[in-house]
Structure formats: structure tokens, C-alpha cells
Motif scaffolding. Structure first.
Motif, PDB file in Angstrom:
ATOM      1  N   ARG A   1     -69.799  -4.591  13.698  1.00 41.24           N
ATOM      2  CA  ARG A   1     -70.959  -4.976  14.511  1.00 41.24           C
ATOM      3  C   ARG A   1     -72.175  -4.072  14.248  1.00 41.24           C
ATOM      4  O   ARG A   1     -72.027  -2.893  13.933  1.00 41.24           O
ATOM      5  N   ASP A   2     -73.367  -4.674  14.392  1.00 42.21           N
ATOM      6  CA  ASP A   2     -74.599  -3.881  14.389  1.00 42.21           C
ATOM      7  C   ASP A   2     -74.653  -3.058  15.662  1.00 42.21           C
ATOM      8  O   ASP A   2     -74.347  -3.564  16.745  1.00 42.21           O
ATOM      9  N   LEU A   3     -75.066  -1.810  15.535  1.00 44.58           N
ATOM     10  CA  LEU A   3     -75.235  -0.987  16.736  1.00 44.58           C
ATOM     11  C   LEU A   3     -76.440  -1.478  17.523  1.00 44.58           C
ATOM     12  O   LEU A   3     -77.431  -1.911  16.944  1.00 44.58           O
ATOM     13  N   ARG A   4     -76.340  -1.366  18.817  1.00 43.92           N
ATOM     14  CA  ARG A   4     -77.492  -1.730  19.657  1.00 43.92           C
ATOM     15  C   ARG A   4     -78.477  -0.574  19.721  1.00 43.92           C
ATOM     16  O   ARG A   4     -78.086   0.577  19.607  1.00 43.92           O
ATOM     17  N   GLN A   5     -79.708  -0.925  19.929  1.00 47.51           N
ATOM     18  CA  GLN A   5     -80.696   0.116  20.192  1.00 47.51           C
ATOM     19  C   GLN A   5     -81.456  -0.275  21.443  1.00 47.51           C
ATOM     20  O   GLN A   5     -82.035  -1.358  21.500  1.00 47.51           O
ATOM     21  N   THR A   6     -81.402   0.593  22.431  1.00 47.75           N
ATOM     22  CA  THR A   6     -82.067   0.285  23.689  1.00 47.75           C
ATOM     23  C   THR A   6     -83.434   0.939  23.694  1.00 47.75           C
ATOM     24  O   THR A   6     -83.606   1.964  23.062  1.00 47.75           O
TER      25      THR A   6
ATOM     26  N   GLN B   1     -66.197  -1.892  14.061  1.00 56.36           N
ATOM     27  CA  GLN B   1     -66.546  -1.668  12.665  1.00 56.36           C
ATOM     28  C   GLN B   1     -67.423  -2.783  12.105  1.00 56.36           C
ATOM     29  O   GLN B   1     -68.118  -2.597  11.123  1.00 56.36           O
TER      30      GLN B   1
ATOM     31  N   PHE C   1     -72.560  18.564  16.555  1.00 56.99           N
ATOM     32  CA  PHE C   1     -72.773  17.861  15.282  1.00 56.99           C
ATOM     33  C   PHE C   1     -72.298  18.709  14.092  1.00 56.99           C
ATOM     34  O   PHE C   1     -71.811  18.179  13.098  1.00 56.99           O
TER      35      PHE C   1
ATOM     36  N   GLU D   1     -76.158   1.623  10.536  1.00 54.92           N
ATOM     37  CA  GLU D   1     -76.073   1.313  11.973  1.00 54.92           C
ATOM     38  C   GLU D   1     -76.037  -0.197  12.140  1.00 54.92           C
ATOM     39  O   GLU D   1     -75.396  -0.725  13.041  1.00 54.92           O
TER      40      GLU D   1
ATOM     41  N   ARG E   1     -66.355   5.014  12.189  1.00 57.06           N
ATOM     42  CA  ARG E   1     -66.416   4.363  13.499  1.00 57.06           C
ATOM     43  C   ARG E   1     -65.019   4.334  14.129  1.00 57.06           C
ATOM     44  O   ARG E   1     -64.876   4.493  15.344  1.00 57.06           O
TER      45      ARG E   1
ATOM     46  N   ASN F   1     -78.454   5.477  23.535  1.00 53.16           N
ATOM     47  CA  ASN F   1     -79.081   5.613  22.208  1.00 53.16           C
ATOM     48  C   ASN F   1     -78.590   6.833  21.438  1.00 53.16           C
ATOM     49  O   ASN F   1     -79.297   7.350  20.583  1.00 53.16           O
ATOM     50  N   THR F   2     -77.401   7.322  21.745  1.00 57.38           N
ATOM     51  CA  THR F   2     -76.906   8.492  21.014  1.00 57.38           C
ATOM     52  C   THR F   2     -75.898   8.107  19.935  1.00 57.38           C
ATOM     53  O   THR F   2     -75.519   8.953  19.132  1.00 57.38           O
TER      54      THR F   2
ATOM     55  N   GLY G   1     -76.288   6.256  17.310  1.00 61.25           N
ATOM     56  CA  GLY G   1     -76.870   6.353  15.967  1.00 61.25           C
ATOM     57  C   GLY G   1     -76.819   7.782  15.450  1.00 61.25           C
ATOM     58  O   GLY G   1     -76.479   8.030  14.288  1.00 61.25           O
ATOM     59  N   LEU G   2     -77.147   8.718  16.325  1.00 59.07           N
ATOM     60  CA  LEU G   2     -77.155  10.124  15.929  1.00 59.07           C
ATOM     61  C   LEU G   2     -75.722  10.599  15.660  1.00 59.07           C
ATOM     62  O   LEU G   2     -75.471  11.329  14.693  1.00 59.07           O
ATOM     63  N   LEU G   3     -74.803  10.169  16.496  1.00 56.92           N
ATOM     64  CA  LEU G   3     -73.397  10.544  16.300  1.00 56.92           C
ATOM     65  C   LEU G   3     -72.885  10.009  14.969  1.00 56.92           C
ATOM     66  O   LEU G   3     -72.217  10.714  14.206  1.00 56.92           O
ATOM     67  N   LEU G   4     -73.258   8.759  14.666  1.00 62.82           N
ATOM     68  CA  LEU G   4     -72.787   8.141  13.427  1.00 62.82           C
ATOM     69  C   LEU G   4     -73.600   8.563  12.207  1.00 62.82           C
ATOM     70  O   LEU G   4     -73.348   8.103  11.104  1.00 62.82           O
TER      71      LEU G   4
ATOM     72  N   ARG H   1     -73.007  10.180   4.577  1.00 56.75           N
ATOM     73  CA  ARG H   1     -73.499  10.946   5.717  1.00 56.75           C
ATOM     74  C   ARG H   1     -73.207  12.439   5.608  1.00 56.75           C
ATOM     75  O   ARG H   1     -73.739  13.232   6.372  1.00 56.75           O
TER      76      ARG H   1
ATOM     77  N   GLU I   1     -72.383   5.018  25.021  1.00 52.80           N
ATOM     78  CA  GLU I   1     -73.053   5.834  23.997  1.00 52.80           C
ATOM     79  C   GLU I   1     -74.196   5.032  23.357  1.00 52.80           C
ATOM     80  O   GLU I   1     -75.245   5.579  23.026  1.00 52.80           O
TER      81      GLU I   1
END
Lengths: 299, 551
Positions: free
Chosen positions: B545-550, B543, A103, A55, B400, B388-389, B391-394, A78, B384
Motif C-alpha cells: 500500500r501507498d503510505l498516507r500523508q496527513t 507492504q 533512528f 512511500e 515494512r 506523519n512519522t 515516512g521518516l521511520l521508513l 535507505r 504512525e
């Protein structure tokens, strides 16, 4: 690194600007192992997991999962990972089953008999919309989502958040069974009793630095324990102070209590040399005490 | 009232109104500066009726169009939209965020909480209008432009009370429903219908009186910039505003507060019913989550439900309306200078193509396509991440780039549907009115609108890919679109700046008069190329970038 290593990090470092979130993390976690990852808030646990999940990208260093690079081979990795992010968020307008279907489709399908078994085991209601579920019930959907493809590696960031004690026990059983089947579990948690119960080894991280990695039993046995000695007469505290490893001695009536991390043989020799020892009670430190000790050292 | 609730709400909500006000102020300066450099004598030739509709007084040529178009026209729409957006989230926003319980866990009464939030709405709106007033007064002085007898003070006061009217309307709806989307949607719908009705109804004698039933009438009909404040109109809007405030406060007190719960929709009831379960499941269940692009499409369905029917109906109506107004328009059209019409998309109002271009293709159709594409482009990546979804999607084995491409597919699908809705509407309008417009040319123009929307949607996507921030993605894309629209509308008026209009994507949309001349393939290729470049850029940026986490 051997083929038995499931997760390997080498000098893994992540800076946010000038802030050191994770510094030079070197870690090997073997297949079939449950690895507890502990640390206070903001210590770098989630940063570690998010880096391993690609991430976020390390400032320096690298990591592999199942021998594959966590960045360049992230998509392949993954296929074999089950993940529960910290502060789990899902799509509020989808039901639990829709969420799992979404998923599952991205994974090319899963065994729905197994999914239903997991749901029954956790007493999860998959027919309700995720947005209508309580925190704990939402977490159950997240857990099923992580387990449903029977992954080789589980990455879990505070997976027990909001679960009631009965479900927590069930979940711990699921983790143990997965590990017994050869899966590796990276478990970041503040629920220390859970880590103590399931983890084989524990890593403690503080301000981005890995402080120690030990087996849970080794950590506990090396830790300071509380010893209570009962005599038929009063014994002065000063008798025990010279012994190596003795701290915080207190004497009251016929009872001496002390903290101890030295040789038990020496302690018993002194206690029985000139006095009549009527009873002894020793308590192994639990993880919480060890954990607090490590953290207090930072203050 | 609670000072800290007021302060926090003010701090949370000050940006949109102030950004809007500053932007409109800058546009006013820009507009007056451009008009100052051109021959404006054509204004004297305009029919009196037209000048009056746009609030353009005698002898105030340069400033007249600037105030009329920028302040009374889309400036008023913008400020009212910003106010109603603020009103819609006043109380319902706290419920949506799940913070209302925490707030009311303190010794705070619902009435005072709601009043504090309403006061904050009034305060930020007032500050925004002070900025508009300063810009309105200072611009002609700085640019040495004669504004004649125009009353800027009256115009700004009436705009302020009109904006508050819609803001408090949304506040009342929000207070009663606890749903910010319902409050914003309904009040925006009422505002747009009202604006259109008040603009069109007076053109037809038989129904002109109906305009009084639409609240916008009490802002525009008195022509405050010409005649000063009409206290009767002011009182109607002010009383309405206060009534909505009271209604909103009563509503908040009477109902159960909402949690973050998403509620039950019709489709959920159908899924729960054994009789309809199977059919509903096909629609809402398995099918809906089978692919990323399909799930993305299902999330934005509501956009289509609102926009496509409205766009279709309006497009259909314009055809028969042209037939009814034909003669009047033809005589009007002969008097219109080309420079003026270029602002509204260009074209000869006396021809069906020109009328459709000014009424639909100039602003309405591109706005509809852009709203859809920018909303999807913003939600695709930045949205997305905000939820905060991502991360789960990825955590699934998806690249990406796949996520960007699949969400772009949805954007294309939706832009095409809106374009198709416009095409069907205009085609039906032409047939109903017997206008004989060329179907191929209508299709070409709608295709260009679709491509234009996709270019700006891809810009929102790219900004989201670069930053992960929804505000930057949406405000950035909307901001660039507004500037591009203005550039394309204003720069051609002055020979020395006309060539610069080509930097605006809007130039490649209507400049070749596609309704008359058919598809300009070169222009279409430029818009399509811009879209593809921005999508490719989005993939590249996301591709890396770091993902954000809110949170």
C-alpha cells in the motif's frame, strides 16, 4: 545510464484515481550534484520524492537510486539515504537526542561526535522534547537526522522551512560540503534564493509534468533580462522595438528601459549608431523571475 | 454563543454518539428478536431482587431483559463513555491540535467558545438519544412484543441526563486542565468505579448506604424503566451537569491556553537532575528508543499503569467478596437459568469459578485485554501514519514487515502483562477467600483471554495495515468485537441458532468452561491461529500500500 548517475527515473508516473500527480518523469541526476526541484504547490514535487522513497508506488515507470530499484531494493537504498520529509513530523514525547538515537539504532549506529558537531553548527538543542520545540528548532533536528549517517543521497522536501536566515546559510554550507564530498542532493524547495545559491541544475515541474531541466547559470543567462540605457538626449522607444528579443520598451527623458533576451551585440549597435550612450545597466534575471515566467505560462 | 463554532463542533463530533445509538438500537432489535424465539418462562422463577437490579418488571419478560441489559447496562455505559469522550476534547482537543490560537485569534470570547462547544455536545447527545428512544419504542411494536408497564420514555430521559452528567464532568476537567487525556481518563475512571460501586455495594447490607455517594446511583436506583422518572434523581444529575458546565467555562477563562507542547513529566525532571540523570536516562532515554518494539511499548505505558492495577485489585476483591456472599449466592444460583447466565459468561454463581466467570472473566477481563491490544493495534501502523512519522521511520533501512512484526511484539508483551495481572489477581483472590480454585485452570483462562485480545488487536492492526486510517482500525475492531460478543451471548439461547456461535472468537474463550475443565488446547490453537493469520495479512497488506500523508 552510467555509474555516475545517482538518481534515475524512467517514465515515472503516479495517478491518484484519475488525478495525474506525476506524469512520465524522466530524470538523471549525477553524483555530487545538487538538483533543485521547483514547482508550485500541488505540482508533484512531494509525490516524486515519496515515490523515490518507496512511500508510495508508481502507477507506471520505475526509478533507481545508486543503481538500485527504489521499490525492490528500497531497504538497501535507505542505508545510503538521508531524508527530510515535507511537513516534518517527529515523536513529540522524545527529546531531540532520543529521536536521533532511535533512528541511529535502526541504522546500526552513527558517529555521535559528528552528530554533536552538526548540532553545534545548527545551534540545535537536543535535550528538549521535540513537542516543545519551535518549528525551526524541530527542523534542525530533522536536518541532523538526515545528515548524521553521512549518506550518499539526500532527499529533501522543503528542508529550510522555519529556519532563520543565519541557520539557512549554515545549512546551505552543509549541503555544498556534502556535494563536494560526492553526495547527491535532491532539493525540493520554495526558497528560490537558496536553490539559486546552491543548486547546479534545476528541474521545474508543473501539474505533474517536468517542464524543463537546466543548469542554473544556463537558465539565468537564457532568461529575459532587464536593460536600462541612458543617453545624452531623449530617444524614442520605437527605435528599439524592431530588434529581435526586445519587449516592453519604455522611454522617459533620457532613459530607455526594456526586457531583452536577444543578441546584446545587435542591441548595442542600434543604441550607439545615431545616439550617444552615456550609461548602461543590465540585470540578470534571478530564479524567481524565471520561475514566475514558467508558472505564468501555465495560466 | 457562536453558530459556526457550534456547527463545526457538531459536524466534527456527530459520528461516535450516532454510531453508538444506532448500534444499540440494532442490538435491541436483535436481542428482542432472539428472546421472542425462546421460552422465557424462566423469568418468572427469578428472584425479585435480581429482576429489580436489572430493571426487569413483572409481566414484561421479553422486553425486560432487552431494555435492562442493552439500554440500562452496557448501553448506558457506552453512551456515557461517548459523551465524556466528546466533553474531554471540547476545548482541550483544540489545544491538542494547536488550533485554539487560530480560533481565538478571531473576535471570539472564551466563554462563548466554550458554551458553543458544550451546546454541540448536548445537541449530538440529544440526537443520539432520540434515535435510542425511537428504537426503544418501535422495536416492541414491530416485533409484537408485550412490554407491560415499562416506561421507555423515562428510561431514555434518565439515560440522557446521566450521559450528559459524565460528558460535562469531562468538559469541566478539560476546561481546567487543557488536557483531553486527563479529562477522559479521570471521568471514565469515576464512571466505571461509580458503576461498579453502585452494582456491588447494595449487595452488602453494612455498606449499602455508601452507594449514594456515587453518581451512577441517581440513574439506576430509581429504576426509571419500572417507576418512571424520579424527579429528585433527575434534579441531582441535572444540577450536577449544569454545575460542571459552569465550572468548565470558568476554567477555560482562568488559565493559560496550552500550545501543542507536550509538557514536563516526572521522568523529564529526573533526567534533568544531575543526581538522578543516569538512572532516569536508563529508563526513559537510550533504552526507550533502542528498538521499535521497545519504543512502542514505552508509548503505551500509561495504558498498563491504569488497567493492570485496576484489573488486579478487582480480581483480588472478588475472592473475599464471594466468601461474604456465599450463602445468598448459592440460593440465588440455584434459581438462575443457564440461558441467562450464558450472557454473562456462563457458570454457576454459587461456585467460586462461576462467580469469577460472571464477575470478571465474562466481560471485565476481555474488555481490559481488548482495550490494550486494540489501542496498540490501531496506533501501530495507522497511528504512525496519522502522525506523519511513518515516512521518516521508513526512511531508515527497515522493512515494512519488520515494523509490523516489532509492533506486534509489543502487543503480545502487553496482552501477556494484562493476562498475567488478571491471573495474579484471581489467584490472590482465590487464596484470600480460601476458594481453592485450580491455579492451572486460572492460568489457562487468563491465557485464553490474552489470545482473544491478541486476535482482536491483530484485527485492528490488519485494518490499519489495509487503510492507514485509525478510525477504521479502532471502530472496526471494536465493532466486530461487540458483534462477536453479542453473537456468542445470544445465539446459544436458541437451539436453531446455537451452532452459529462458533463464528465468534468469544466462543473459543469461555465455552469450554476452562476455569473448571482446564485449557482447551483446540480452542487456544484457533485463537492463536486467527491472531497469526491476521498478523500475516497485516504484513501482506501493508507492504502493498501507498503510505498516507496527513496534513
Amino acid at each position: 545510464m552510467t555509474n555516475n548517475v545517482a538518481i534515475h527515473t524512467q517514465g515515472l508516473t503516479k495517478f491518484y484515481g484519475k488525478v495525474e500527480a506525476l506524469v512520465d518523469l524522466n530524470l538523471d541526476i549525477v553524483r555530487g550534484e545538487i538538483f533543485g526541484f521547483l514547482g508550485p504547490n500541488g505540482a508533484g514535487k512531494t509525490t516524486t520524492i515519496r515515490t523515490l522513497m518507496d512511500e508510495i508506488r508508481p502507477t507506471t515507470g520505475s526509478a533507481t537510486i545508486a543503481g538500485l530499484d527504489t521499490h525492490t531494493d528500497s531497504v538497501e537504498i535507505r542505508n545510503h539515504i538521508g531524508y527530510i520529509p515535507g511537513d516534518l513530523a517527529m515523536y513529540p514525547n522524545l527529546t531531540g537526542r532520543d529521536t536521533l538515537t532511535y533512528f541511529s539504532n535502526l541504522r546500526g549506529g552513527v558517529d555521535w561526535t559528528y552528530v554533536d558537531a552538526l548540532a553545534a553548527r545548527l545551534e540545535a538543542d537536543l535535550s528538549k522534547k521535540v513537542g516543545d520545540l519551535s518549528t525551526g528548532n524541530r527542523q534542525k533536528v530533522g536536518i541532523i537526522q538526515a545528515f548524521m549517517n553521512k549518506p550518499q543521497v539526500y532527499m529533501m522536501d522543503e528542508p529550510s522551512a522555519g529556519l532563520d536566515p543565519l541557520v539557512q546559510r549554515e545549512f546551505q554550507g552543509m549541503m555544498k560540503e556534502a556535494a563536494a564530498d560526492g553526495a547527491t542532493i535532491f532539493l525540493s524547495s520554495h526558497t528560490l534564493s537558496e536553490v539559486q545559491r546552491v543548486a547546479d541544475r534545476v528541474g521545474i515541474i508543473r501539474t505533474g509534468h517536468l517542464v524543463t531541466v537546466e543548469g542554473v547559470q544556463a537558465l539565468r543567462s537564457k532568461a529575459i533580462r532587464r536593460v536600462d540605457l541612458y543617453f545624452d538626449n531623449s530617444v524614442d522607444a520605437s527605435v528599439f522595438k524592431p530588434i529581435d528579443g526586445v519587449r516592453d520598451v519604455e522611454s522617459r527623458n533620457h532613459h530607455v528601459s526594456l526586457s531583452f533576451d536577444g543578441s546584446m551585440e545587435e542591441l548595442l549597435r542600434v543604441a550607439t549608431s545615431n545616439y550617444t550612450l552615456t550609461d548602461i545597466n543590465t540585470q540578470e534575471a534571478d530564479l524567481e523571475e524565471i520561475f514566475l515566467t514558467y508558472y505564468r505560462e501555465a495560466v | 454563543m457562536y453558530a459556526n463554532v457550534f456547527t463545526k463542533t457538531t459536524l466534527d463530533r456527530w459520528k461516535p454518539p450516532l454510531i453508538a445509538a444506532v448500534s444499540l438500537g440494532v442490538l435491541l432489535i436483535f436481542g428482542m428478536a432472539v428472546y421472542r424465539g425462546i421460552d422465557v418462562s424462566f423469568w418468572d422463577e427469578l428472584p425479585e431482587a435480581f429482576r429489580s437490579v436489572f430493571g426487569i418488571p413483572d409481566g414484561a419478560d421479553v422486553g425486560g431483559l432487552a431494555y435492562g441489559a442493552i439500554y440500562s447496562g452496557y448501553g448506558m455505559l457506552t453512551m456515557a463513555a461517548v459523551a465524556l469522550a466528546g466533553g474531554a476534547v471540547s476545548v482541550a482537543g483544540e489545544e491538542k491540535n494547536g488550533t485554539i490560537g487560530l480560533l481565538l485569534g478571531n473576535p471570539v470570547s472564551r466563554t462563548n467558545m466554550a458554551l458553543s462547544k458544550a451546546a454541540a455536545l448536548v445537541a449530538v447527545t440529544a440526537v443520539a438519544f432520540i434515535i435510542l428512544w425511537l428504537a426503544g419504542v418501535a422495536t416492541p411494536m414491530v416485533l409484537d412484543v408485550e412490554i407491560g408497564t415499562m416506561d421507555v420514555n423515562a428510561l431514555v430521559v434518565m439515560m440522557f441526563v446521566n450521559a450528559l452528567f459524565y460528558g460535562m464532568f469531562a468538559f469541566a476537567l478539560s476546561g481546567w486542565t487543557g488536557k483531553s487525556s486527563v479529562a477522559a481518563g479521570v471521568s471514565a475512571g469515576v464512571m466505571v468505579v461509580s458503576f461498579i460501586a453502585v452494582g456491588l455495594l447494595p449487595l452488602i447490607d453494612e455498606v449499602a448506604g455508601l452507594a449514594k455517594f456515587f453518581p451512577w446511583y441517581y440513574f439506576s436506583s430509581g429504576e426509571p424503566v419500572l417507576n418512571g422518572i424520579s424527579w429528585g434523581d433527575f434534579a441531582i444529575l441535572a444540577v450536577g451537569t449544569i454545575a460542571f458546565l459552569v465550572i468548565g467555562v470558568v476554567g477555560v477563562n482562568r488559565r493559560d491556553l496550552r500550545s501543542q507542547s507536550v509538557g514536563t513529566k516526572m521522568i523529564d525532571r529526573l533526567r534533568a537532575n544531575p543526581m538522578t540523570h543516569k538512572a532516569a536516562e536508563m529508563l526513559a532515554g537510550t533504552a526507550r528508543v533502542s528498538k521499535i518494539w521497545i519504543k512502542t511499548a514505552s508509548e503505551h505505558q500509561a495504558l498498563l499503569y491504569v488497567i493492570v492495577p485496576v484489573l488486579f485489585l478487582m480480581s483480588v476483591m472478588i475472592g473475599p467478596m464471594f466468601t461474604m456472599l456465599d450463602d445468598t449466592l448459592k440460593s440465588l444460583g440455584e434459581q438462575f437459568p443457564e440461558e441467562l447466565l450464558s450472557l454473562f459468561g456462563g457458570g454457576d454463581m454459587g461456585t467460586p469459578e462461576g462467580f469469577y466467570q460472571v464477575e470478571m472473566f465474562g466481560m471485565m477481563i476481555p474488555i481490559c485485554v481488548l482495550v490494550v491490544t486494540i489501542v496498540i493495534g490501531t496506533a501501530a501502523l495507522a497511528g504512525e501514519e496519522k502522525r506523519n512519522t511513518m515516512g521518516l521511520l521508513l526512511a531508515n533501512p527497515v522493512r515494512r514487515s519488520t515494523i509490523v512484526v516489532q509492533k506486534t511484539l509489543t502487543m503480545i508483551l502487553y496482552a501477556v502483562i494484562v493476562g498475567l495481572g488478571a491471573f495474579l489477581g484471581v489467584a490472590a483472590g482465590s487464596l484470600l477467600g480460601g476458594l481453592g480454585m485450580d491455579m492451572g485452570n486460572i492460568a489457562a483462562t487468563c491465557a485464553l483471554a490474552t489470545l482473544l485480545g491478541l486476535a482482536f488487536g491483530a484485527l485492528a492492526l490488519a485494518l490499519g495495515a489495509a487503510t492507514g486510517l485509525t478510525q477504521i482500525a479502532s471502530y472496526g475492531a471494536v465493532g466486530v468485537a461487540v458483534v462477536a460478543f453479542i453473537i456468542n451471548g445470544f445465539l446459544p439461547l436458541n437451539d436453531s441458532t446455537a451452532a452459529w456461535a462458533k463464528v465468534s472468537p468469544f466462543y473459543y474463550y469461555l465455552s469450554s468452561d476452562p476455569l473448571i475443565n482446564g485449557m482447551p488446547w483446540g480452542h487456544a490453537a484457533i485463537l492463536a491461529g486467527l491472531f497469526l493469520i491476521l498478523v500475516a495479512l497485516s504484513v501482506w497488506l501493508f507492504q502493498r500500500r501507498d503510505l498516507r500523508q496527513t496534513g
